[in-house]
Design an enzyme around this catalytic site. Structure first.
Site, mmCIF file in Angstrom:
data_model
loop_
_atom_site.group_PDB
_atom_site.id
_atom_site.type_symbol
_atom_site.label_atom_id
_atom_site.label_comp_id
_atom_site.label_asym_id
_atom_site.label_seq_id
_atom_site.Cartn_x
_atom_site.Cartn_y
_atom_site.Cartn_z
ATOM 1 N N ASP A 3 46.524 39.443 36.698
ATOM 2 C CA ASP A 3 47.056 38.315 37.459
ATOM 3 C C ASP A 3 48.543 38.186 37.171
ATOM 4 O O ASP A 3 49.031 38.612 36.123
ATOM 5 C CB ASP A 3 46.322 37.033 37.041
ATOM 6 N N ASN A 5 51.120 39.401 39.059
ATOM 7 C CA ASN A 5 51.994 40.491 39.496
ATOM 8 C C ASN A 5 53.000 40.040 40.550
ATOM 9 O O ASN A 5 54.159 40.464 40.514
ATOM 10 C CB ASN A 5 51.168 41.667 40.022
ATOM 11 N N ASN A 52 42.400 36.710 47.017
ATOM 12 C CA ASN A 52 43.378 37.700 47.474
ATOM 13 C C ASN A 52 43.071 38.231 48.867
ATOM 14 O O ASN A 52 43.952 38.751 49.542
ATOM 15 C CB ASN A 52 43.459 38.876 46.503
#
Length: 103
Positions: A3, A5, A52
């Site tokens: 997580d 990025n 996502n």
């Protein structure tokens, strides 16, 4: 859980947040090497959350490609890890060969 990025990419001054995905994906094998050196026998990596899947198509496509590349890399012949891909694979936008690979 992989997580942060996108956040990292923005803070590092990248215009394209996908650079964060690329850098994060490149760190996975290094992380697994650290785990091996520390005698950690089992590691679970959460590489894509349901949240996502709502990202813009171009960003999601890049993310899935980077995940596929990362999974293929860590499952490659000669690697010392056993990889099992699990989850709701039917929710993914495409079905690259890496998704069904158990190595």
């Amino acid at each position: 859980m992989l997580d942060g990025n996108r956040r990292w990419a923005r803070e590092a001054g990248h215009d394209d947040v996908r650079e964060g995905y690329r850098v994060g994906g490149a760190k996975v094998a290094e992380f697994l090497e650290w785990c091996t050196a520390a005698d950690i026998a089992h590691v679970t990596l959460f590489m894509l959350s349901d949240d996502n899947l709502g990202r813009p198509a171009a960003e999601l496509e890049s993310l899935v490609e980077i995940i596929e590349t990362t999974v293929c890399d860590i499952a490659a012949e000669g690697r010392s890890w056993e990889v099992q891909v699990i989850g709701s694979l039917d929710l993914l936008p495409a079905a690259p060969t890496a998704y069904s690979r158990d190595s």
